[in-house]
Design a protein around this motif. Sequence first.
Motif, PDB file in Angstrom:
ATOM      1  N   LYS A  62     -33.590 -13.591  -1.485  1.00 23.36           N
ATOM      2  CA  LYS A  62     -32.365 -13.855  -0.722  1.00 23.36           C
ATOM      3  C   LYS A  62     -31.236 -13.012  -1.314  1.00 23.36           C
ATOM      4  O   LYS A  62     -31.064 -12.970  -2.526  1.00 23.36           O
ATOM      5  CB  LYS A  62     -32.029 -15.342  -0.810  1.00 23.36           C
ATOM      6  CG  LYS A  62     -30.803 -15.747  -0.040  1.00 23.36           C
ATOM      7  CD  LYS A  62     -30.589 -17.259  -0.148  1.00 23.36           C
ATOM      8  CE  LYS A  62     -29.355 -17.680   0.593  1.00 23.36           C
ATOM      9  NZ  LYS A  62     -29.150 -19.129   0.514  1.00 23.36           N
ATOM     10  N   PRO A  63     -30.466 -12.363  -0.456  1.00 30.53           N
ATOM     11  CA  PRO A  63     -29.345 -11.571  -0.969  1.00 30.53           C
ATOM     12  C   PRO A  63     -28.209 -12.482  -1.429  1.00 30.53           C
ATOM     13  O   PRO A  63     -28.117 -13.634  -1.009  1.00 30.53           O
ATOM     14  CB  PRO A  63     -28.930 -10.744   0.248  1.00 30.53           C
ATOM     15  CG  PRO A  63     -29.276 -11.609   1.402  1.00 30.53           C
ATOM     16  CD  PRO A  63     -30.538 -12.326   0.996  1.00 30.53           C
ATOM     17  N   HIS A  64     -27.362 -11.951  -2.259  1.00 31.56           N
ATOM     18  CA  HIS A  64     -26.169 -12.691  -2.681  1.00 31.56           C
ATOM     19  C   HIS A  64     -25.093 -12.442  -1.624  1.00 31.56           C
ATOM     20  O   HIS A  64     -24.565 -11.344  -1.502  1.00 31.56           O
ATOM     21  CB  HIS A  64     -25.705 -12.211  -4.055  1.00 31.56           C
ATOM     22  CG  HIS A  64     -24.440 -12.873  -4.496  1.00 31.56           C
ATOM     23  ND1 HIS A  64     -24.392 -14.205  -4.825  1.00 31.56           N
ATOM     24  CD2 HIS A  64     -23.184 -12.396  -4.639  1.00 31.56           C
ATOM     25  CE1 HIS A  64     -23.150 -14.521  -5.149  1.00 31.56           C
ATOM     26  NE2 HIS A  64     -22.399 -13.431  -5.049  1.00 31.56           N
ATOM     27  N   LEU A  65     -24.812 -13.478  -0.826  1.00 34.85           N
ATOM     28  CA  LEU A  65     -23.827 -13.361   0.249  1.00 34.85           C
ATOM     29  C   LEU A  65     -22.756 -14.429   0.092  1.00 34.85           C
ATOM     30  O   LEU A  65     -23.007 -15.504  -0.438  1.00 34.85           O
ATOM     31  CB  LEU A  65     -24.485 -13.546   1.624  1.00 34.85           C
ATOM     32  CG  LEU A  65     -25.526 -12.521   2.041  1.00 34.85           C
ATOM     33  CD1 LEU A  65     -26.164 -12.927   3.354  1.00 34.85           C
ATOM     34  CD2 LEU A  65     -24.881 -11.157   2.200  1.00 34.85           C
ATOM     35  N   THR A  66     -21.598 -14.129   0.591  1.00 37.10           N
ATOM     36  CA  THR A  66     -20.534 -15.124   0.674  1.00 37.10           C
ATOM     37  C   THR A  66     -20.055 -15.156   2.110  1.00 37.10           C
ATOM     38  O   THR A  66     -20.327 -14.261   2.895  1.00 37.10           O
ATOM     39  CB  THR A  66     -19.358 -14.764  -0.264  1.00 37.10           C
ATOM     40  OG1 THR A  66     -18.880 -13.478   0.097  1.00 37.10           O
ATOM     41  CG2 THR A  66     -19.800 -14.788  -1.712  1.00 37.10           C
ATOM     42  N   SER A  70     -23.801 -17.114   4.464  1.00 41.60           N
ATOM     43  CA  SER A  70     -24.453 -17.787   3.351  1.00 41.60           C
ATOM     44  C   SER A  70     -24.926 -19.194   3.720  1.00 41.60           C
ATOM     45  O   SER A  70     -25.749 -19.763   3.017  1.00 41.60           O
ATOM     46  CB  SER A  70     -23.518 -17.844   2.143  1.00 41.60           C
ATOM     47  OG  SER A  70     -22.356 -18.588   2.473  1.00 41.60           O
ATOM     48  N   SER A  78     -32.831 -11.888   3.956  1.00 37.25           N
ATOM     49  CA  SER A  78     -33.754 -12.857   3.360  1.00 37.25           C
ATOM     50  C   SER A  78     -35.199 -12.503   3.706  1.00 37.25           C
ATOM     51  O   SER A  78     -35.494 -12.072   4.818  1.00 37.25           O
ATOM     52  CB  SER A  78     -33.471 -14.262   3.884  1.00 37.25           C
ATOM     53  OG  SER A  78     -32.182 -14.670   3.512  1.00 37.25           O
TER      54      SER A  78
END
Length: 188
Positions: A62-66, A70, A78
């Motif tokens: 999973k990517p680091h998203l805000t 998210s 993902s």
Amino acid sequence: MGKKTGIILVAFTLHLCMSFALCEYYSETLPFSPKQQVVTNLHFFFHDTLSGPEPSAVLIAKPHLTGEDSSSPTPFGSLMVMDDPLTLGPHPKSEQIGNARGMYVSSGKHVPTLTMYVDFGFTSGLFNGSSFTVFSRNPITEKERELAVVGGRGRFRMATGVAQLNTYSVNLTNGDAIVEYNVTLYHY
């Protein structure tokens, strides 16, 4: 050089020539005349469960998203792996006829889309031990969509065709979905 030595030398030379001739990475190209192509139509339901104690699909990257992305069960980027049951009816307790095993990646940045690589294997009935493979883009927000069939094995050897999908139900909070599949396969 004696007669015996000459025969051995000729035999060894012939052996080397034959060895190199047989060591090619390909064989002679021959015309292909396949059996008669047949068409098979399949109808089943696919159960993709991301929630609960025994999910059939799990997040492996999973990517680091805000921000708003998210909160999605499968935000952009993902990667999911799956072993989803295939059933005769839409109810989860319907007779299971196989499994869809493979992975999908959330590949739509602005429109929810999955790119799927999945092997649909059958474990009962006439097609027990056979499978077909899908590798295609799946725009999941469209109620009806089409995926490309790119291969198969067993009774579906060399399959091509199309899978028409219709979302039967989806839980937008946890991502659980039941999808109806109508598949047309062309195979030998």
